[in-house]
Motif scaffolding. Structure first.
Motif, PDB file in Angstrom:
ATOM      1  N   ALA A   1      -1.882   1.256   9.214  1.00 53.61           N
ATOM      2  CA  ALA A   1      -2.478  -0.005   9.667  1.00 53.61           C
ATOM      3  C   ALA A   1      -1.399  -0.977  10.149  1.00 53.61           C
ATOM      4  N   LYS A   2      -0.286  -1.037   9.399  1.00 51.07           N
ATOM      5  CA  LYS A   2       0.816  -1.912   9.812  1.00 51.07           C
ATOM      6  C   LYS A   2       1.422  -1.440  11.128  1.00 51.07           C
ATOM      7  N   LEU A   3       1.539  -0.129  11.284  1.00 48.85           N
ATOM      8  CA  LEU A   3       2.099   0.414  12.515  1.00 48.85           C
ATOM      9  C   LEU A   3       1.193   0.109  13.705  1.00 48.85           C
ATOM     10  N   ASN A   4      -0.113   0.172  13.481  1.00 42.06           N
ATOM     11  CA  ASN A   4      -1.051  -0.148  14.555  1.00 42.06           C
ATOM     12  C   ASN A   4      -0.927  -1.607  14.973  1.00 42.06           C
ATOM     13  N   GLU A   5      -0.685  -2.478  13.987  1.00 39.74           N
ATOM     14  CA  GLU A   5      -0.495  -3.890  14.313  1.00 39.74           C
ATOM     15  C   GLU A   5       0.767  -4.082  15.141  1.00 39.74           C
ATOM     16  N   LEU A   6       1.829  -3.339  14.777  1.00 34.61           N
ATOM     17  CA  LEU A   6       3.075  -3.444  15.533  1.00 34.61           C
ATOM     18  C   LEU A   6       2.911  -2.882  16.952  1.00 34.61           C
ATOM     19  N   ARG A   7       2.159  -1.780  17.073  1.00 33.20           N
ATOM     20  CA  ARG A   7       1.955  -1.178  18.395  1.00 33.20           C
ATOM     21  C   ARG A   7       1.173  -2.125  19.320  1.00 33.20           C
TER      22      ARG A   7
ATOM     23  N   LEU B   1      -0.986   2.469  -6.124  1.00 32.91           N
ATOM     24  CA  LEU B   1      -1.555   3.052  -4.919  1.00 32.91           C
ATOM     25  C   LEU B   1      -1.272   4.552  -4.861  1.00 32.91           C
ATOM     26  N   THR B   2      -2.257   5.289  -4.377  1.00 25.16           N
ATOM     27  CA  THR B   2      -2.037   6.722  -4.182  1.00 25.16           C
ATOM     28  C   THR B   2      -1.269   6.931  -2.894  1.00 25.16           C
ATOM     29  N   ASP B   3      -0.756   8.145  -2.697  1.00 25.45           N
ATOM     30  CA  ASP B   3      -0.029   8.457  -1.472  1.00 25.45           C
ATOM     31  C   ASP B   3      -0.928   8.279  -0.254  1.00 25.45           C
ATOM     32  N   GLU B   4      -2.213   8.647  -0.420  1.00 24.89           N
ATOM     33  CA  GLU B   4      -3.156   8.509   0.687  1.00 24.89           C
ATOM     34  C   GLU B   4      -3.369   7.038   1.056  1.00 24.89           C
ATOM     35  N   GLN B   5      -3.461   6.199   0.029  1.00 26.04           N
ATOM     36  CA  GLN B   5      -3.649   4.762   0.278  1.00 26.04           C
ATOM     37  C   GLN B   5      -2.409   4.157   0.941  1.00 26.04           C
ATOM     38  N   ARG B   6      -1.230   4.578   0.477  1.00 28.68           N
ATOM     39  CA  ARG B   6       0.009   4.088   1.092  1.00 28.68           C
ATOM     40  C   ARG B   6       0.086   4.511   2.558  1.00 28.68           C
ATOM     41  N   GLU B   7      -0.313   5.745   2.825  1.00 19.68           N
ATOM     42  CA  GLU B   7      -0.262   6.253   4.185  1.00 19.68           C
ATOM     43  C   GLU B   7      -1.191   5.456   5.099  1.00 19.68           C
ATOM     44  N   LYS B   8      -2.410   5.150   4.597  1.00 15.40           N
ATOM     45  CA  LYS B   8      -3.359   4.366   5.394  1.00 15.40           C
ATOM     46  C   LYS B   8      -2.837   2.950   5.631  1.00 15.40           C
ATOM     47  N   GLU B   9      -2.219   2.372   4.605  1.00 11.99           N
ATOM     48  CA  GLU B   9      -1.699   1.017   4.741  1.00 11.99           C
ATOM     49  C   GLU B   9      -0.548   0.976   5.736  1.00 11.99           C
ATOM     50  N   ASN B  10       0.331   1.967   5.657  1.00 14.06           N
ATOM     51  CA  ASN B  10       1.456   2.033   6.599  1.00 14.06           C
ATOM     52  C   ASN B  10       0.961   2.229   8.027  1.00 14.06           C
TER      53      ASN B  10
END
Length: 209
Positions: free
Chosen positions: A195-201, A184-193
Motif C-alpha cells: 500500500a505504501k509503495l502504491n502511494e509512492l508510485r 502483524l503477520t508477514d501477510e499483513q506486513r506485505e499488504k501494508e508495504n
C-alpha cells in the motif's frame, strides 16, 4: 581496490540522498507514522555512510597507500636488472676480444693488443660481477619481504571489513526494531508495504515502469 571503495561510498551516499528526499516527500506530512519510519531510515543511512567513510579511510591508509609505495620499488629494481644486463653485454664483448687475440700467433703487436684488451676487460668484468652479486643478494630478499610487507595490510583490511559489517548488522537491526510493527503477520506486513509503495508510485517524482 580503489574502484571497490569508490563504489561503496557512492552507494552509501545514494542511500543518504534517497532517505533525505523521502523526508521532504508530502506523504511524510500527511502520515506521522510514515514520517517516523522515514526518519529512522534516514538516521540509519547516515550512520551507514559514516561507518562506510571510516572503512574507506582506513583501507586507503593501510592498504592502498602501502600498495602504491611497494609498486614504486619495481621501477628501480627493473633499472638495476637492465644495468646488470648492459654490464653483461659489455663483459661478453670484451671477453670475446681477449679470446680472439689469445688464439692468434703470439707476435709482438698481438701480445700488445692482448694486454690492452685484458686491461679493458678487467674493470668491466669487476663492474658486472658487482652488479650481478648485488642482484643475487637483493632479489631473494625482495621476494621474501613482500609477505611481511603486505601481512599488516591484509590484517587491517579484514579488521575494517569485520567492524563495518558488524556495525551494519547493528544499524539495520535497530532500524528493523524501529519500523517493525509487533503483532502483524508477514501477510499483513506485505499488504501494508504494498500500500505504501502504491502511494509512492502515484507521486509525480516516480517514473512509470
Amino acid at each position: 581496490m580503489k574502484k571497490s571503495t569508490d563504489a561503496d561510498l557512492a552507494m552509501s551516499k545514494s542511500a543518504v540522498k534517497i532517505s533525505s528526499d523521502l523526508l521532504s516527500n508530502p506523504l511524510c506530512e500527511q502520515d506521522p507514522k510514515f514520517l517516523e519510519m522515514v526518519m529512522a531510515l534516514d538516521t540509519a543511512m547516515k550512520r551507514m555512510d559514516s561507518f562506510n567513510q571510516e572503512k574507506v579511510n582506513q583501507i586507503q591508509k593501510t592498504v592502498i597507500e602501502p600498495l602504491k609505495k611497494f609498486s614504486g620499488v619495481f621501477p628501480s629494481l627493473n633499472m638495476a636488472v637492465k644495468r646488470r644486463e648492459q654490464a653483461l653485454q659489455d663483459y661478453k664483448r670484451l671477453q670475446s676480444k681477449v679470446e680472439k687475440y689469445e688464439e692468434k700467433e703470439k707476435t709482438g703487436p698481438i701480445l700488445s693488443k692482448l694486454h690492452q684488451a685484458r686491461e679493458e676487460l678487467r674493470p668491466v668484468k669487476e663492474d658486472f660481477e658487482a652488479k650481478n652479486k648485488q642482484l643475487l643478494e637483493e632479489m631473494p630478499k625482495f621476494y621474501s619481504s613482500r609477505i611481511d610487507y603486505f601481512k599488516p595490510s591484509f590484517e587491517s583490511l579484514i579488521r575494517a571489513q569485520v567492524v563495518y559489517y558488524t556495525e551494519m548488522y547493528k544499524i539495520f537491526g535497530d532500524l528493523t526494531q524501529q519500523i517493525d510493527e509487533p503483532g502483524l503477520t508477514d501477510e499483513q506486513r506485505e499488504k501494508e508495504n504494498e500500500a505504501k509503495l502504491n502511494e509512492l508510485r502515484a507521486l509525480s517524482i516516480v517514473a512509470d515502469d
